[in-house]
Design a protein around this motif. Structure first.
Motif, PDB file in Angstrom:
ATOM      1  N   LEU A  66       0.820  -1.207  -0.146  1.00  0.00           N
ATOM      2  CA  LEU A  66       0.038   0.115   0.198  1.00  0.00           C
ATOM      3  C   LEU A  66       0.864   1.325  -0.137  1.00  0.00           C
ATOM      4  O   LEU A  66       1.667   1.408   0.752  1.00  0.00           O
ATOM      5  CB  LEU A  66      -0.923  -0.087   1.170  1.00  0.00           C
ATOM      6  CG  LEU A  66      -1.720   1.300   1.353  1.00  0.00           C
ATOM      7  CD1 LEU A  66      -2.952   1.133   0.591  1.00  0.00           C
ATOM      8  CD2 LEU A  66      -2.397   1.307   3.067  1.00  0.00           C
ATOM      9  N   MET A  67       0.524   2.206  -0.840  1.00  0.00           N
ATOM     10  CA  MET A  67       1.146   3.505  -0.706  1.00  0.00           C
ATOM     11  C   MET A  67      -0.007   4.429  -0.626  1.00  0.00           C
ATOM     12  O   MET A  67      -0.970   4.540  -1.207  1.00  0.00           O
ATOM     13  CB  MET A  67       1.658   3.986  -2.142  1.00  0.00           C
ATOM     14  CG  MET A  67       2.764   5.156  -2.114  1.00  0.00           C
ATOM     15  SD  MET A  67       3.485   5.382  -3.806  1.00  0.00           S
ATOM     16  CE  MET A  67       2.233   6.405  -4.619  1.00  0.00           C
ATOM     17  N   VAL A  68       0.550   5.281   0.613  1.00  0.00           N
ATOM     18  CA  VAL A  68      -0.718   6.327   0.879  1.00  0.00           C
ATOM     19  C   VAL A  68      -0.054   7.788   0.693  1.00  0.00           C
ATOM     20  O   VAL A  68       0.895   8.119   1.077  1.00  0.00           O
ATOM     21  CB  VAL A  68      -0.814   6.297   2.562  1.00  0.00           C
ATOM     22  CG1 VAL A  68      -2.038   7.315   2.826  1.00  0.00           C
ATOM     23  CG2 VAL A  68      -1.397   5.004   2.868  1.00  0.00           C
ATOM     24  N   MET A 107      -0.908  -4.831   5.124  1.00  0.00           N
ATOM     25  CA  MET A 107      -0.431  -4.560   3.898  1.00  0.00           C
ATOM     26  C   MET A 107       1.207  -4.092   4.037  1.00  0.00           C
ATOM     27  O   MET A 107       1.296  -3.195   4.991  1.00  0.00           O
ATOM     28  CB  MET A 107      -1.045  -3.680   2.903  1.00  0.00           C
ATOM     29  CG  MET A 107      -2.490  -4.106   2.530  1.00  0.00           C
ATOM     30  SD  MET A 107      -3.577  -2.913   1.538  1.00  0.00           S
ATOM     31  CE  MET A 107      -3.026  -3.219   0.116  1.00  0.00           C
ATOM     32  N   ARG A 108       2.051  -4.188   3.109  1.00  0.00           N
ATOM     33  CA  ARG A 108       3.176  -3.661   3.376  1.00  0.00           C
ATOM     34  C   ARG A 108       3.351  -2.312   2.796  1.00  0.00           C
ATOM     35  O   ARG A 108       2.795  -2.116   1.788  1.00  0.00           O
ATOM     36  CB  ARG A 108       4.130  -4.675   2.681  1.00  0.00           C
ATOM     37  CG  ARG A 108       5.856  -4.162   2.514  1.00  0.00           C
ATOM     38  CD  ARG A 108       6.537  -5.305   1.996  1.00  0.00           C
ATOM     39  NE  ARG A 108       6.065  -5.685   0.658  1.00  0.00           N
ATOM     40  CZ  ARG A 108       6.399  -5.138  -0.561  1.00  0.00           C
ATOM     41  NH1 ARG A 108       7.228  -4.119  -0.701  1.00  0.00           N
ATOM     42  NH2 ARG A 108       5.799  -5.518  -1.801  1.00  0.00           N
ATOM     43  N   LEU A 109       3.715  -1.299   3.737  1.00  0.00           N
ATOM     44  CA  LEU A 109       3.678   0.047   3.271  1.00  0.00           C
ATOM     45  C   LEU A 109       4.933   0.478   2.198  1.00  0.00           C
ATOM     46  O   LEU A 109       6.189   0.108   2.643  1.00  0.00           O
ATOM     47  CB  LEU A 109       3.749   0.893   4.595  1.00  0.00           C
ATOM     48  CG  LEU A 109       2.568   0.724   5.310  1.00  0.00           C
ATOM     49  CD1 LEU A 109       2.538   1.839   6.510  1.00  0.00           C
ATOM     50  CD2 LEU A 109       1.284   1.054   4.647  1.00  0.00           C
ATOM     51  N   VAL A 110       4.850   1.077   1.169  1.00  0.00           N
ATOM     52  CA  VAL A 110       5.658   1.480   0.153  1.00  0.00           C
ATOM     53  C   VAL A 110       5.627   2.893  -0.178  1.00  0.00           C
ATOM     54  O   VAL A 110       4.601   3.507   0.158  1.00  0.00           O
ATOM     55  CB  VAL A 110       5.645   0.688  -1.014  1.00  0.00           C
ATOM     56  CG1 VAL A 110       5.877  -0.988  -0.656  1.00  0.00           C
ATOM     57  CG2 VAL A 110       4.451   0.899  -1.539  1.00  0.00           C
ATOM     58  N   GLY A 111       6.638   3.528  -0.401  1.00  0.00           N
ATOM     59  CA  GLY A 111       7.048   4.826  -0.910  1.00  0.00           C
ATOM     60  C   GLY A 111       6.654   5.141  -2.385  1.00  0.00           C
ATOM     61  O   GLY A 111       6.473   6.150  -2.925  1.00  0.00           O
ATOM     62  N   GLU A 112       6.784   3.869  -3.248  1.00  0.00           N
ATOM     63  CA  GLU A 112       6.709   4.129  -4.852  1.00  0.00           C
ATOM     64  C   GLU A 112       5.847   2.802  -5.037  1.00  0.00           C
ATOM     65  O   GLU A 112       6.056   1.806  -4.483  1.00  0.00           O
ATOM     66  CB  GLU A 112       7.958   4.053  -5.414  1.00  0.00           C
ATOM     67  CG  GLU A 112       8.874   5.298  -5.317  1.00  0.00           C
ATOM     68  CD  GLU A 112       8.441   6.649  -5.890  1.00  0.00           C
ATOM     69  OE1 GLU A 112       7.560   6.303  -6.764  1.00  0.00           O
ATOM     70  OE2 GLU A 112       8.757   7.433  -5.143  1.00  0.00           O
ATOM     71  N   PRO A 113       4.978   3.013  -6.034  1.00  0.00           N
ATOM     72  CA  PRO A 113       4.044   1.958  -6.408  1.00  0.00           C
ATOM     73  C   PRO A 113       4.705   0.487  -7.021  1.00  0.00           C
ATOM     74  O   PRO A 113       5.937   0.718  -7.712  1.00  0.00           O
ATOM     75  CB  PRO A 113       3.235   2.451  -7.635  1.00  0.00           C
ATOM     76  CG  PRO A 113       3.874   3.525  -7.944  1.00  0.00           C
ATOM     77  CD  PRO A 113       4.711   4.272  -6.753  1.00  0.00           C
ATOM     78  N   GLU A 114       4.417  -0.420  -6.807  1.00  0.00           N
ATOM     79  CA  GLU A 114       4.857  -1.838  -7.272  1.00  0.00           C
ATOM     80  C   GLU A 114       3.901  -2.775  -7.962  1.00  0.00           C
ATOM     81  O   GLU A 114       2.677  -2.252  -8.018  1.00  0.00           O
ATOM     82  CB  GLU A 114       5.577  -2.396  -6.187  1.00  0.00           C
ATOM     83  CG  GLU A 114       6.910  -1.765  -5.376  1.00  0.00           C
ATOM     84  CD  GLU A 114       7.215  -2.525  -4.146  1.00  0.00           C
ATOM     85  OE1 GLU A 114       7.123  -3.715  -3.697  1.00  0.00           O
ATOM     86  OE2 GLU A 114       8.164  -1.991  -3.363  1.00  0.00           O
ATOM     87  N   ASP A 170      -5.128   1.286  -8.725  1.00  0.00           N
ATOM     88  CA  ASP A 170      -4.398   0.160  -8.898  1.00  0.00           C
ATOM     89  C   ASP A 170      -3.064   0.702  -9.197  1.00  0.00           C
ATOM     90  O   ASP A 170      -2.734   1.369 -10.265  1.00  0.00           O
ATOM     91  CB  ASP A 170      -5.032  -0.793 -10.279  1.00  0.00           C
ATOM     92  CG  ASP A 170      -4.207  -2.184 -10.383  1.00  0.00           C
ATOM     93  OD1 ASP A 170      -3.135  -2.002 -10.885  1.00  0.00           O
ATOM     94  OD2 ASP A 170      -4.895  -3.131 -10.131  1.00  0.00           O
ATOM     95  N   GLY A 171      -2.044   0.114  -8.780  1.00  0.00           N
ATOM     96  CA  GLY A 171      -0.522   0.669  -8.755  1.00  0.00           C
ATOM     97  C   GLY A 171       0.053   0.066 -10.146  1.00  0.00           C
ATOM     98  O   GLY A 171       0.952   0.800 -10.625  1.00  0.00           O
TER      99      GLY A 171
END
Length: 217
Positions: A66-68, A107-114, A170-171
């Protein structure tokens, strides 16, 4: 009909009984989401009415990360003596942190969409402060005059409402998979000179974050 009863009944019709709607009206949509045509009224996980749309077949469990994005005020809201720029910045920051906090472990938090990322784009449409609705006991003539006087003097309690619009993308495709429009009631302020602070809307932001965590299409 007796005059006094008639006056009181008219007051109830004009002013209501102190209950504010928790559904954002179409004329209050900010334009942040672009398309509002498919929104439908439904219930949040906490049992509050919201306007929502989800894409057919949308399943949050398909996403592992997840990217917020940083929430924005849309449209931009000018600071005032009651709502400072510092408070607006704190509200936006806390909204993002609350969403991230509730998603930890899910969910795993990310800084850029994967490839498996769900992107949340939150916005705050407005933080509105208005005179508290008249209560039933205030619609009798003498009390109504007193209520009008306190309103004019600026000493009447102030209701705080915060509006938000959130889009999930959707990333991989960048296509929207869910849209939500919400309104929440913050803590009442003592009067129109009382500055609004983050704590006045924290309970609303916490509830919204928990609803996002417990979301079911």
């Amino acid at each position: 009909m007796k005059p006094l009863f008639g006056f009181a009944l008219a007051g109830l019709v004009l002013f209501g009984s102190g209950c504010s709607s928790t559904i954002t009206k179409p004329e209050q949509y900010s334009g942040f989401l672009g398309d509002y045509s498919k929104l439908e009224e439904t219930m949040s996980a906490s049992g509050k009415p919201v306007m929502r749309w989800t894409a057919p077949g949308f399943d949050p469990q398909r996403y592992g990360s997840l990217m917020v994005e940083k929430p924005v005020f849309y449209p931009a809201q000018a600071p005032s003596d009651q709502l400072s720029q510092e408070t607006m910045d704190k509200i936006a920051t806390y909204m993002r942190l609350a969403l991230q906090r509730e998603m930890v472990g899910k969910m795993r938090l990310v800084g850029e969409p994967e490839a498996d990322t769900l992107i949340l784009r939150p916005s705050i449409s407005a933080v509105a402060v208005s005179n508290e609705d008249l209560k039933v006991y205030e619609v009798i003539p003498i009390a109504l005059l007193a209520a009008a006087a306190t309103t004019a003097a600026g000493t009447r309690d102030q209701e705080v409402a915060i509006y938000a619009e959130v889009e999930a993308l959707d990333g991989t495709t960048g296509e929207p998979v869910a849209r939500t429009v919400r309104k929440g009631q913050g803590l009442s302020l003592e009067n129109r000179k009382t500055p609004l602070i983050l704590d006045d809307v924290k309970p609303v932001l916490d509830e919204w974050a928990k609803d996002a965590r417990d979301f079911r299409p």
